[in-house]
Design an enzyme around this catalytic site. Structure first.
Site, PDB file in Angstrom:
ATOM      1  N   ARG A  20     -41.279  39.877 -49.381  1.00 52.77           N
ATOM      2  CA  ARG A  20     -42.341  39.347 -48.650  1.00 52.77           C
ATOM      3  C   ARG A  20     -43.091  39.853 -47.678  1.00 52.77           C
ATOM      4  NH1 ARG A  20     -41.127  35.964 -52.301  1.00 52.77           N
ATOM      5  NH2 ARG A  20     -40.870  33.762 -52.314  1.00 52.77           N
TER       6      ARG A  20
ATOM      7  N   SER B 182     -42.848  28.055 -48.113  1.00 52.21           N
ATOM      8  CA  SER B 182     -41.812  28.374 -47.304  1.00 52.21           C
ATOM      9  C   SER B 182     -42.362  28.984 -45.896  1.00 52.21           C
ATOM     10  CB  SER B 182     -40.879  29.664 -47.801  1.00 52.21           C
ATOM     11  OG  SER B 182     -40.412  29.260 -49.123  1.00 52.21           O
TER      12      SER B 182
ATOM     13  N   GLU C 185     -42.819  33.380 -42.141  1.00 47.11           N
ATOM     14  CA  GLU C 185     -43.555  33.955 -43.478  1.00 47.11           C
ATOM     15  C   GLU C 185     -45.013  33.846 -43.211  1.00 47.11           C
ATOM     16  OE1 GLU C 185     -44.659  34.566 -46.867  1.00 47.11           O
ATOM     17  OE2 GLU C 185     -43.701  32.360 -47.468  1.00 47.11           O
TER      18      GLU C 185
HETATM   19  N1  EPU Z   1     -31.443  24.780 -49.646  1.00 44.79           N
HETATM   20  C1  EPU Z   1     -30.839  23.653 -48.650  1.00 44.79           C
HETATM   21  N2  EPU Z   1     -31.597  23.056 -48.079  1.00 44.79           N
HETATM   22  C2  EPU Z   1     -32.836  23.002 -48.292  1.00 44.79           C
HETATM   23  C3  EPU Z   1     -33.423  23.908 -49.080  1.00 44.79           C
HETATM   24  C4  EPU Z   1     -32.641  24.836 -49.634  1.00 44.79           C
HETATM   25  O1  EPU Z   1     -29.485  23.644 -48.698  1.00 44.79           O
HETATM   26  O2  EPU Z   1     -33.549  22.062 -47.702  1.00 44.79           O
HETATM   27  C5  EPU Z   1     -30.536  25.620 -50.393  1.00 44.79           C
HETATM   28  C6  EPU Z   1     -30.688  25.354 -51.908  1.00 44.79           C
HETATM   29  O3  EPU Z   1     -29.763  24.325 -52.385  1.00 44.79           O
HETATM   30  C7  EPU Z   1     -30.381  26.613 -52.421  1.00 44.79           C
HETATM   31  C8  EPU Z   1     -30.792  27.610 -51.406  1.00 44.79           C
HETATM   32  O4  EPU Z   1     -30.929  26.926 -50.231  1.00 44.79           O
HETATM   33  O5  EPU Z   1     -29.139  27.046 -52.735  1.00 44.79           O
HETATM   34  C9  EPU Z   1     -32.219  28.394 -51.654  1.00 44.79           C
HETATM   35  O6  EPU Z   1     -33.095  27.471 -51.816  1.00 44.79           O
HETATM   36  P1  EPU Z   1     -34.458  27.876 -53.194  1.00 44.79           P
HETATM   37  O7  EPU Z   1     -33.798  28.218 -54.236  1.00 44.79           O
HETATM   38  O8  EPU Z   1     -35.291  26.509 -52.937  1.00 44.79           O
HETATM   39  O9  EPU Z   1     -35.057  28.938 -52.493  1.00 44.79           O
HETATM   40  P2  EPU Z   1     -35.766  29.401 -51.098  1.00 44.79           P
HETATM   41  O10 EPU Z   1     -34.804  30.620 -50.571  1.00 44.79           O
HETATM   42  O11 EPU Z   1     -35.716  28.317 -50.346  1.00 44.79           O
HETATM   43  C10 EPU Z   1     -37.056  31.248 -52.138  1.00 44.79           C
HETATM   44  C11 EPU Z   1     -38.604  31.575 -51.643  1.00 44.79           C
HETATM   45  C12 EPU Z   1     -39.624  30.544 -52.408  1.00 44.79           C
HETATM   46  C13 EPU Z   1     -39.303  30.673 -54.083  1.00 44.79           C
HETATM   47  C14 EPU Z   1     -37.819  30.240 -54.466  1.00 44.79           C
HETATM   48  C15 EPU Z   1     -37.727  30.525 -55.743  1.00 44.79           C
HETATM   49  C16 EPU Z   1     -38.505  32.729 -49.332  1.00 44.79           C
HETATM   50  C17 EPU Z   1     -38.688  32.300 -48.283  1.00 44.79           C
HETATM   51  N3  EPU Z   1     -38.850  31.544 -50.385  1.00 44.79           N
HETATM   52  O12 EPU Z   1     -37.033  29.746 -51.450  1.00 44.79           O
HETATM   53  O13 EPU Z   1     -40.989  30.998 -52.129  1.00 44.79           O
HETATM   54  O14 EPU Z   1     -40.434  29.825 -54.615  1.00 44.79           O
HETATM   55  O15 EPU Z   1     -36.945  31.137 -53.501  1.00 44.79           O
HETATM   56  O16 EPU Z   1     -37.656  31.832 -55.976  1.00 44.79           O
HETATM   57  O17 EPU Z   1     -38.079  33.767 -50.034  1.00 44.79           O
HETATM   58  C18 EPU Z   1     -42.815  30.839 -50.535  1.00 44.79           C
HETATM   59  O18 EPU Z   1     -42.622  32.025 -50.438  1.00 44.79           O
HETATM   60  O19 EPU Z   1     -43.903  30.061 -50.071  1.00 44.79           O
HETATM   61  C19 EPU Z   1     -41.716  30.280 -51.517  1.00 44.79           C
HETATM   62  C20 EPU Z   1     -41.996  28.818 -51.764  1.00 44.79           C
END
Ligand code: EPU
Length: 342
Positions: free
Chosen positions: A165, A239, A337
């Protein structure tokens, strides 16, 4: 090219907050870019270039210089052989339309990043990524106007300083380059497993076993639509915090206190922790904060939503509540971010 005066910046950020730009111009081609930049330089004004505003937040004070809104359009296939194709896409194009265009050509590489809001020129700045894909994996080079050298130049992938990122465009060389196009190399071979965990789960649950750029794109679109708000309808920047990366020992210590904590090892042996999980545990999933008019999305705690905030100050106050609670519970300083401008 017309230079407008005293333009509200709210509609130039999907968070829809912030003051006014003293000057703003829509940039439709490379000549506009050069002209607008020379005009600003001649008047000793600072310049910021933006796309759709999907990953930026304007300060309430606004910006006393010139905002250039990148509307440079164009897409072309530069080269093609049996294995891959090289595509050049202008910076003002909508990112997801560019993804669709590549998927329609049966090319693979950016389908994982379907439906990410924003423009093509903004994608390298934060090295956009999702579901196991990352812009840096397919970008060959990009063209940009270098304000320091006062010239257009090409930067190769390794010169962009890409990391999770991030890139040199939002760190060491913030404000120096105005990106006018990117060039990608995409494969003709279809996408192949192993896929990102939640993507694979979706494919299995829906009985999808033909992996093509199109089936992956459709899966990613469905997953995102179920989990993330559309920034054209609900004011947000995706995010709001990056997933923090901690030493393995720190992760083990946290795991003893919180056995449910979610983390994945990264290349150097450290652990990337799910910030969404931390924010949810801190009590901020689906909250509506009356004091600031801010909220977090019910399906994804990492997404901060402007419901009826009056100012960026409100947003920053809400952010602070989350940062303080996560720091207090887990001893982890979350990093923001989206960029705050100027
Ligand atoms: N989770 C929770 N509670 C929540 C949200 C997430 O427990 O409220 C847990 C989920 O269950 C999961 C883990 O956190 O086990 C990761 O969540 P998720 O797969 O939704 O991915 P993320 O890490 O929140 C990242 C990127 C997203 C991208 C997704 C999919 C970052 C900061 N965010 O989200 O990117 O779409 O992976 O690859 O790296 C963005 O950058 O704006 C964005 C949306």
């Amino acid at each position: 090219m017309r230079i407008q005066e005293n333009v509200s910046l709210r509609d130039h950020s999907t968070m829809r907050l912030g003051g006014e730009a003293h000057y703003l111009a829509e940039i439709k081609n490379i000549r506009d870019l050069q002209e607008a930049y020379s005009w600003a330089a001649g008047n000793h004004l600072p310049v910021i270039m933006i796309g759709r505003g999907s990953n930026i937040i304007w300060r309430d004070e606004g910006f006393g210089g010139l905002v250039m809104v990148n509307k440079i359009m164009g897409r072309e296939v530069l080269a093609e052989d049996n294995h891959s194709a090289t595509l050049k896409i202008a910076a003002g194009e909508n990112w997801d339309e560019a993804v669709k265009w590549s998927v329609d050509k049966k090319l693979s590489g950016i389908e994982y990043m379907s439906l990410i809001p924003g423009t093509v020129g903004a994608a390298p700045v934060q090295n956009v990524g999702a579901y196991g894909g990352e812009l840096a994996y397919t970008l060959l080079e990009l063209e940009a106007f270098d304000a320091r050298l006062n010239a257009f130049l090409k930067l190769q992938n390794h010169e962009c300083g890409f990391s999770y990122r991030s890139s040199r465009f939002k760190t060491a060389d913030r404000g120096r380059f105005f990106i006018s196009s990117i060039t990608l190399n995409l494969r003709k071979a279809p996408p192949a497993p192993p896929f990102y965990e939640s993507l694979q789960r979706y494919l299995d649950e829906h009985g999808i076993d033909k992996y093509t750029a199109k089936t992956i794109r459709e899966a990613v679109i469905d997953i995102r639509q179920n989990k993330l708000p559309d920034p054209e309808k609900v004011s947000n920047n995706g995010s709001f915090f990056t997933n923090p990366i901690v030493e393995a020992a720190k992760f083990e210590e946290l795991k003893r206190a919180y056995p449910q904590i979610k983390g994945w090892p990264v290349a150097d042996g450290r652990i990337k922790i799910a910030a969404g999980w931390l924010v949810e545990q801190a009590g901020f999933k689906g909250v509506h904060d009356q004091q600031t008019g801010m909220a977090t999305w019910p399906n994804q705690a990492l997404v901060l939503v402007n419901e009826n905030a009056q100012s960026t100050q409100n947003l920053l106050a809400f952010r602070q509540k989350i940062l303080d609670k996560v720091q207090q519970m887990f001893g982890i300083p979350l990093e923001q971010e989206p960029e705050i401008l100027p």
